[in-house]
Structure formats: C-alpha cells, structure tokens
Design an enzyme around this catalytic site. Structure first.
Site, PDB file in Angstrom:
ATOM      1  N   SER A 255       3.014  64.840  14.189  1.00 20.33           N
ATOM      2  CA  SER A 255       3.704  64.587  13.137  1.00 20.33           C
ATOM      3  C   SER A 255       4.112  63.237  12.927  1.00 20.33           C
ATOM      4  CB  SER A 255       4.963  65.272  13.113  1.00 20.33           C
ATOM      5  OG  SER A 255       5.854  64.800  14.187  1.00 20.33           O
ATOM      6  N   LYS A 256       4.547  62.609  11.955  1.00 20.99           N
ATOM      7  CA  LYS A 256       4.695  61.426  11.568  1.00 20.99           C
ATOM      8  C   LYS A 256       5.728  60.765  12.799  1.00 20.99           C
ATOM      9  CE  LYS A 256       5.005  59.528   7.121  1.00 20.99           C
ATOM     10  NZ  LYS A 256       5.849  59.167   6.052  1.00 20.99           N
ATOM     11  N   ARG A 257       6.744  61.674  13.275  1.00 17.19           N
ATOM     12  CA  ARG A 257       7.665  61.328  14.558  1.00 17.19           C
ATOM     13  C   ARG A 257       6.492  60.878  15.856  1.00 17.19           C
ATOM     14  NH1 ARG A 257       8.994  64.855  18.024  1.00 17.19           N
ATOM     15  NH2 ARG A 257       7.940  66.405  16.908  1.00 17.19           N
ATOM     16  N   HIS A 258       5.562  61.060  15.890  1.00 19.30           N
ATOM     17  CA  HIS A 258       4.670  60.799  17.019  1.00 19.30           C
ATOM     18  C   HIS A 258       4.041  59.325  16.597  1.00 19.30           C
ATOM     19  CE1 HIS A 258       4.786  65.016  17.514  1.00 19.30           C
ATOM     20  NE2 HIS A 258       5.189  64.759  18.970  1.00 19.30           N
ATOM     21  N   GLY A 259       4.007  58.804  15.342  1.00 15.63           N
ATOM     22  CA  GLY A 259       3.615  57.666  14.869  1.00 15.63           C
ATOM     23  C   GLY A 259       2.046  57.943  14.359  1.00 15.63           C
TER      24      GLY A 259
END
Ligand code: GLU
Length: 515
Positions: A255-259
């Site tokens: 997800s976005k959280r992982h960049g």
C-alpha cells in the site's frame, strides 16, 4: 521461434508498481532473447475505462525507459493494439462463431437478478458460486430461438468440459491441475457485445503470436478458463509465467504506507529510471547469486525464468533509496548536472510537491520544504549556474534521490541562513569563536576565491596557533557559522565553494548571534 511478449494493461487508472514489475520482466525477457515487446491495451471493460489511463501508461513507461516494438503508439504488423478497436474491426467475431458452431460456447439469457438468485442459492447451500451451466448450457436450439425472439439480452459463455481435470503448466510453479467441475463457465462475450478479458486476451495472445505471458499470480485462478479456451480452439498455448505477488516489507499487502505509489511519482521523488528498474526486477526474481546493483544490460543478460520465485516479493523502499543513491554516485559530473537540472526544472515538479498529500509517518523533509528548496535550486541553476552546479557536485555523495539535491543544497543558495538552534547554543558561546570568525573574515578579505587547500591551511593553522590540539573546536563553529548546520559536505570544500564574499556575509550575520 522468436520471442514475442506483451504488456497488456487495462486502462482503468494509474500505473502502479505491480504493473511496472510485469512490464520490466517482459522487457528483460524480450531483450535477453532479442524478442519483441508489445503494448496491448485491454480496454473492453467500458465500465472501468479511464480515458487518461493509456496516456499515463505511455508517459510513465517512456520515462522509465521501456521501449515497445509494437503498440498503439508505435504501430506494428499485428494491430490494432487496442482491444476496443479490434472489436470494432470484427476481429473477434469469427472466433466466437467458431466456438458456438463447435458447441464449445453457448448463449445464456439470464437476467442479472436471476444470476444473483442463483448465487444466493449457491451460497446458502455452501456450493461453489458461479455459473456452471444454469438453464442454458444444454438448452435446445428451439429454447435459444424463443429467447432471442423475445428479445432477451444474452451473453456468450465458454462451455468448460465437465468431469475431467484441467491441467496447465506455469513456469514458476510447474504443473497445475483443477477439477473442471470447480471451474465455472466464463462469459466470453458480454450483453453489449464486448468480449471479456478472458476471451479477448487469449484470442489476441494467439493472433499476436505471443510466446510467453508474464502476469501477476492473481490470474492463476483464471488460468483454467484460459487453458480451456485454448483447448477449445485447438491452439498451442504460450508459456505462462505467473509472477509472485508483491508485499510490503512487513509482509502485508502493498500500500501507500510502504511507499508504493503511482510510478510517475517516483520521477518527481527523484528516482533514476535505471535504479527503479533494477529495484523492481529484483522483486520476486534474483540472478542466482547475490548481485543487487545491476546495469540494464547486465539485468537483461541475467534474466533467466528460473530466477523467478513463487513466494511473495518484497517491496522495500529503503532498498530502492539505497540503490538510487548508488546510481546517483555513479554519474559523472556532466550527467549529474543534466539529470538534476532536468528534474528540478521540470514544469510539473512544483505542482507535484504543492499537491502532495500529507504522508504518514511524516517524512524527515516535508513536501513544502522540497517545494521551496527545489525552486531555489532551479533558479540558481539558471542564474548562478557555476556556483549551483558546484553545490550539486558537493552533495552527490550525500543524497539518496535527485529531489534531495534541493534541500541538500539549499543552505548554499539562500541569502538568509537558518541556524540549527542547538548548534548555535553549543558553539556560539565558546570564548574562542569571536576571534575565529574575525580571523576567518580577515583570511578571505580582498580575495576573489579561496581554494580547498587554502581553507584547510587556514583552519589547521588557526587551530595550532590558538592552542587547539584537535581541529574539531575550529571546524564545528565554522561550519555552523557558514552553513547553519552541523553536517554537510567536507568543511574545506564547503568554504571553497561558498567563496570569499558569501563567507564574509555569513560571518557578519553569525557574529550577531554570538553570546
Ligand atoms: N489486462 C489485464 C490486467 O490489466 C492483463 C492480464 C494479463 O496480462 O493477461 O491486469
């Protein structure tokens, strides 16, 4: 037979990292075998169609440096390369007719409500859900004719053979087998006459003479349908390579959280296309040894299918940054300057940072800071290029991304420094600092430039003359006075780069802060 591979995105949105990995594998495989790389736009699902998506794919892949030999934007002998246009050209019609004539496909007339009731019944009775025949798989020609006469809308479904095993090969997982009674009859032509993905993609893979299909492992569950389709036509199948799912570093869904963002964002975040390709190639594939940093040619010659793993591939943003930093350090001076200039002067970059959503966790350098620093660097490269270029060169060892050159060089380029308060607190009360700054002002006075060696001579000489065994108490306050910070490029390089005028001005300002 020469290798022909295709990247076949559905234009439903932005290009994400999973799709980039698929295209990179296709590209490396084509390069390794001097094969042909094809772009095919799978736009038959008009409900999810996004008109901007195709242009986004093409722009992104151009930036990444993937060159297609055939595709909607470059042409080729197997066109058109958009499935909607292939449908308009009537390419699929004879194949549908062939399957209907063979009894390998059939028309089905259920309404959406009837289909929903059927699924509900299956769910309640804990049966596999899907269309396994309904009323129409074995309907008589008279029943079909009557339904048509009533003007009922219909779809065409593939008749999956029953009571048998569907067997397929996958390069990564070997032999795969399904009980055909668990595979439902897929729609191949929708009520609006459009072919579905299952049908159009397989027919096109055949017509375009695709030899190897690289796609995400989420397609494995559809694979028996595709095998059945090839078998219904009696066609040879391409080699299927189902690439492992990509997860975040924590093993969770990416997800976005992982960049992981829109691939085009990596451009403005300052990643080098070659570093990005190198990074993505190693998600779920390895060259069989522990090489990590690999040049494009090296990757292509090492790209063996045996190196693709079945277990999830990890997306590790820190690794991407590290690889990018290595890439930046490998650039010679001219390429460094041109690459940095091109990015910071890109007409889109400032709006990218202005529109960036807040990230969680908050990054060390905020989007506002990047915005400000990048625009400072862009104007300095225009108005004071020799100085700005030298600043960039001095920071080459220290950054991870091209965008980092903005914040990294900002202290060189601004008129008014901002000072690290703790550093000021620590050094500017020391009794020797006033004399140090006065002597430094004297050292640069009347000079038009100072060399790195002269700066080193001054600092070392001053330390010795003023009773310091080590140069730390001279270096640190000088650095704070000239840069506002406690870290940065080597002090002598920094002094020489700033030059006498800027040094003099900065000393005057620092002296106001002395206690
Ligand atoms: N159009 C499909 C997608 O976008 C491609 C699947 C395939 O490569 O066969 O996921």
């Amino acid at each position: 037979m020469s290798v022909r591979v295709r990247f076949a995105p559905s234009p439903t949105g932005l290009l994400h990292v999973g799709a980039l990995r698929t295209v990179v594998f296709n590209d490396l495989f084509a390069k390794r075998h001097q094969g042909t790389l094809i772009l095919r736009i799978e736009d038959t699902d008009r409900t999810r169609y996004n008109p901007e998506s195709e242009a986004e794919f093409i722009e992104t892949l151009k930036w990444v440096g993937i060159e297609f030999h055939e595709g909607p934007h470059v042409g080729g002998d197997f066109g058109p390369y958009r499935q909607s246009e292939r449908k308009e050209a009537g390419i699929y019609t004879p194949f549908v007719e062939e399957l209907l004539a063979k009894g390998a496909a059939y028309e089905a007339f259920e309404t959406p409500e009837e289909l929903e009731q059927m699924r509900e019944f299956q769910r309640i009775n804990k049966m596999p859900t899907g269309y396994f025949g309904g009323d129409w798989r074995d309907a008589t020609p008279e029943q079909v004719a009557a339904a048509k006469a009533e003007g009922k809308p219909c779809v065409i479904r593939l008749k999956i053979p029953r009571n048998t095993a569907i067997v397929g090969e996958d390069v990564v997982r070997g032999k795969l087998e399904w009980d055909s009674n668990t595979v439902d009859d897929p729609v191949i032509i929708k009520a609006d006459g459009m072919p579905t993905y299952h049908f159009a993609a397989m027919v096109d893979d055949h017509l375009m003479q695709i030899t190897h299909v690289f796609r995400g492992e989420e397609w494995i569950s559809s694979y028996p349908k595709h095998i059945a389709l090839f078998d219904a036509f009696g066609w040879d199948k391409p080699v299927f390579v189902h690439c492992p799912v990509i997860v975040g570093n924590d093993g969770k869904k990416l997800s976005k959280r992982h960049g992981a963002t829109r691939v085009l964002d990596y451009k403005y975040d300052g990643f080098l296309p070659d570093a990005l390709k190198n990074f993505v190639a190693l998600i779920g594939w390895n060259p069989g040894d522990d090489r990590e940093i690999m040049a494009p040619d090296e990757l292509a010659s090492a790209f063996h299918l045996e190196g693709i793993q079945a277990s999830p591939g990890k997306f590790d943003m820190e690794k991407l940054k590290w690889m990018n930093g290595v890439g930046i350090r490998s650039l010679d001076r001219d390429s460094l300057i041109s690459t940095v200039s091109e990015l910071v002067k890109d007409p889109e970059i400032l709006s990218y940072y202005a529109g960036k959503e807040p990230e969680d966790p908050a990054p060390k350098i905020s989007a506002d800071e990047y915005h400000r620093a990048i625009s400072t660097l862009a104007s300095a490269l225009d108005n004071d290029s020799a100085f700005a270029e030298q600043c960039v060169v001095l920071e080459q060892e220290r950054v991870q991304t091209l965008a980092d050159f903005g914040p990294a060089t900002e202290f060189f380029l601004v008129e008014e420094l901002s000072y690290d308060e703790k550093a000021v607190e620590k050094w500017f009360g020391e009794p020797h600092v006033r004399k140090l700054l006065d002597d430094l002002a004297g050292f640069v006075s009347g000079k038009s430039e100072v060399s790195v060696e002269e700066c080193e001579g001054f600092v070392k000489g001053w330390a010795a003359e003023n009773g310091f065994d080590k140069i730390g108490p001279v270096v640190h306050p000088t650095r704070v006075a000239l840069s506002g910070k406690t870290s940065g490029p080597g002090l002598f390089d920094l002094m020489s780069c700033l030059g006498p005028d800027r040094i003099a001005k900065r000393i005057a300002r620092a002296k106001e802060l002395l206690r």
